[in-house]
Design a protein around this motif. Structure first.
Motif, short mmCIF file in Angstrom:
data_model
loop_
_atom_site.label_atom_id
_atom_site.label_comp_id
_atom_site.label_asym_id
_atom_site.label_seq_id
_atom_site.Cartn_x
_atom_site.Cartn_y
_atom_site.Cartn_z
N GLN A 99 0.84 -1.19 0.00
CA GLN A 99 0.00 0.00 0.00
C GLN A 99 0.88 1.25 0.00
O GLN A 99 1.99 1.26 0.53
CB GLN A 99 -0.92 0.00 1.22
N SER A 100 0.35 2.29 -0.56
CA SER A 100 1.08 3.55 -0.60
C SER A 100 0.61 4.45 0.55
O SER A 100 -0.45 4.24 1.14
CB SER A 100 0.84 4.26 -1.93
N THR A 117 0.81 8.83 1.86
CA THR A 117 1.13 10.17 1.37
C THR A 117 2.56 10.52 1.75
O THR A 117 3.14 9.95 2.70
CB THR A 117 0.17 11.21 1.95
N ARG A 121 1.35 10.13 -3.38
CA ARG A 121 1.45 8.79 -2.83
C ARG A 121 2.82 8.20 -3.16
O ARG A 121 3.30 8.28 -4.28
CB ARG A 121 0.37 7.88 -3.41
N SER A 153 5.40 2.89 1.20
CA SER A 153 5.67 3.11 2.61
C SER A 153 7.13 2.79 2.94
O SER A 153 7.71 1.84 2.44
CB SER A 153 4.74 2.25 3.47
N THR A 202 -2.27 11.04 -6.35
CA THR A 202 -2.80 11.36 -5.03
C THR A 202 -3.88 10.40 -4.57
O THR A 202 -4.43 10.54 -3.49
CB THR A 202 -3.39 12.79 -5.03
N GLY A 260 -3.52 6.77 -4.79
CA GLY A 260 -2.96 5.42 -4.83
C GLY A 260 -1.73 5.39 -5.70
O GLY A 260 -1.46 6.30 -6.47
#
Length: 358
Positions: A215-216, A218, A255, A258, A354, A356
Motif C-alpha cells: 500500500q502507498s 502520502t 502517494r 511506505s 494522489t 494510490g
C-alpha cells in the motif's frame, strides 16, 4: 503434474455456459432444418419432424457430454480414441432416430440403398463432429483462462512476497548500533536518554511491521514515519545530526511506497554523519514536475566514492531500486550522483498520484 485448485465459482462456469449454448444451438438447428424443408416444399406440419430431430440431437449430445466430461483430463492416448468411439456411437444413435422420425412422417423420404444411409450417417457425423469441436474448444479455452488467472494470482502473490521481503529487510547494522547505543547510555547512567531511544525504537519497529508494503502512503505520512527513525538517531548523535525537510505543499498528498526513504536516510547517516566528528547534514527535497514526483536526499559527506567502496554499502539503495521497479515498472528512476560541493545526492523520480500508487 501438480494442479492448482480453483475457486468453486470458476469450476462451475462451464456448466453455466453449456446449457445456454446447448439450447440455443439446437433451437437454431431446428429453425434452419425447418426453413430448408419449407424451401423443398414440405407442408407446415413438417415442423414437428424438425422439432423431433432437434430434440433427439439435444438429448444425444447431452448424453455425449457426460462421456466427454469423464474423459477430460485423461492422457491424449486414452482420451482421443475413447472420444472418437463415443462420437461414432452417438452418430449411429442420432442417425437411427433421425431416419425413424423422418420416415414415419414422410413416406417419400425413405431410402432404398446403402448410399442413402451413408449420406444420413455422414451428415449426422458432420453435425456431431462440429458439436464436439465446439465443446472441446470452449472447454479448452475456459481451462486456459482459468490457468491464466491462477498463474496471475500466483505471480501477484510472489510479487507481494518479494515486496514484503524487500521492505522488511531491516539493516542489522541499524539494530546493532541502536542496541549498542542503548547499552552505552545505560552504562553511562543516562537512563532518560536510553528510555527515549527504546520508545523511539519501539515506535519505529511497530510502524514498520504494521504498515503494508503493497500500500502507498502520502508523502506527509512518509515523512512522519521517517521522523520516528530520526528520533532514534538523534538520541545517538545529538547535535551532530542535522536534518532539513523541504517539501512543496503540492507534494504532501503525493502517494509513495511506505518506508521508501528510511534505507536511504540510514545510508546517509552511516556514511555522512557517523564517519565525521563534526556530524553532518541531511536534506530531503520534494518537488513536482508535471506528472512526476522528484525526491532528492542529499548529504554533505564524502560522496559516492567512499560509500561505494565500503562493503554492503549499496544494499539500501539496491532494495529501494528493486522495490520501485516492482511497483512502477519502467516508469521510475533511481540515481545517485556527487554534489558540486561535497556529499551525495540520491534522486528518486516517481509517477505523481494522489489516489494510490500509479
Amino acid at each position: 503434474m501438480n494442479t492448482i485448485a480453483l475457486p468453486t465459482t470458476s469450476q462451475s462456469e462451464p456448466r453455466h455456459l453449456f446449457w445456454p449454448l446447448q439450447i440455443g444451438g439446437w433451437c437454431g438447428y431446428f429453425v434452419l432444418n425447418f426453413l430448408v424443408a419449407m424451401g423443398d416444399g414440405r407442408p407446415l406440419n413438417y415442423a414437428l419432424v424438425s422439432l423431433s430431430v432437434a430434440l433427439c440431437g439435444f438429448a444425444t449430445t447431452s448424453v455425449l457430454r457426460l462421456g466427454y466430461r469423464r474423459l477430460w483430463g485423461k492422457p491424449p492416448r486414452v482420451m482421443v480414441p475413447a472420444a472418437a468411439l463415443m462420437l461414432v456411437l452417438a452418430t449411429v444413435v442420432h442417425m437411427k432416430l433421425h431416419v425413424i422420425i423422418t420416415f414415419s412422417h414422410c413416406k417419400d423420404c425413405q431410402i432404398h440403398s446403402v448410399f442413402g444411409y451413408l449420406w444420413y450417417f455422414a451428415s449426422a457425423l458432420y453435425l456431431l463432429l462440429s458439436w464436439s469441436g465446439l465443446y472441446f474448444g470452449i472447454r479448452l479455452a475456459q481451462q486456459l483462462q482459468q490457468q491464466k488467472e491462477a498463474a496471475l494470482r500466483t505471480a501477484n502473490a510472489a510479487h507481494a512476497a518479494q515486496l514484503k521481503m524487500l521492505r522488511y529487510q531491516l539493516n542489522p547494522h541499524f539494530l546493532f548500533n541502536t542496541l549498542n547505543a542503548i547499552s552505552t547510555l545505560v552504562l553511562d547512567n543516562r537512563r532518560d536518554a536510553a528510555y527515549r531511544m527504546i520508545c523511539s525504537l519501539s515506535s519505529f519497529l511497530r510502524h514498520s511491521l504494521e504498515s503494508d508494503p503493497e500500500q502507498s502512503v502520502t508523502l506527509a505520512q512518509e515523512v512522519e514515519a521517517l521522523e520516528l527513525y530520526l528520533g532514534i538517531e538523534r538520541v545517538r548523535f545529538g547535535e551532530r545530526l542535522s536534518v532539513v525537510v523541504d517539501i512543496d505543499p503540492d507534494t504532501r498528498a503525493a502517494r509513495v511506497p511506505s518506508l521508501i526513504l528510511q534505507p536511504l536516510v540510514e545510508n546517509a547517516i552511516k556514511y555522512a554523519v557517523s564517519t565525521s566528528e563534526a556530524g553532518g547534514r541531511i536534506e530531503l527535497v520534494a518537488r513536482r514536475d508535471g506528472d512526476m514526483l522528484d525526491l532528492h536526499l542529499r548529504d554533505d559527506g564524502p560522496g559516492i566514492a567512499m560509500a561505494t567502496a565500503a562493503s554492503g554499502a549499496g544494499v539500501g539503495l539496491a532494495n529501494t531500486r528493486e522495490r520501485l521497479r516492482l511497483i512502477y515498472g519502467e516508469r521510475q528512476h533511481v540515481g545517485i550522483t556527487n554534489r558540486e560541493t561535497s556529499g551525495a545526492d540520491v534522486h528518486l523520480r516517481l509517477p505523481f498520484a494522489t489516489n494510490g500508487v500509479a
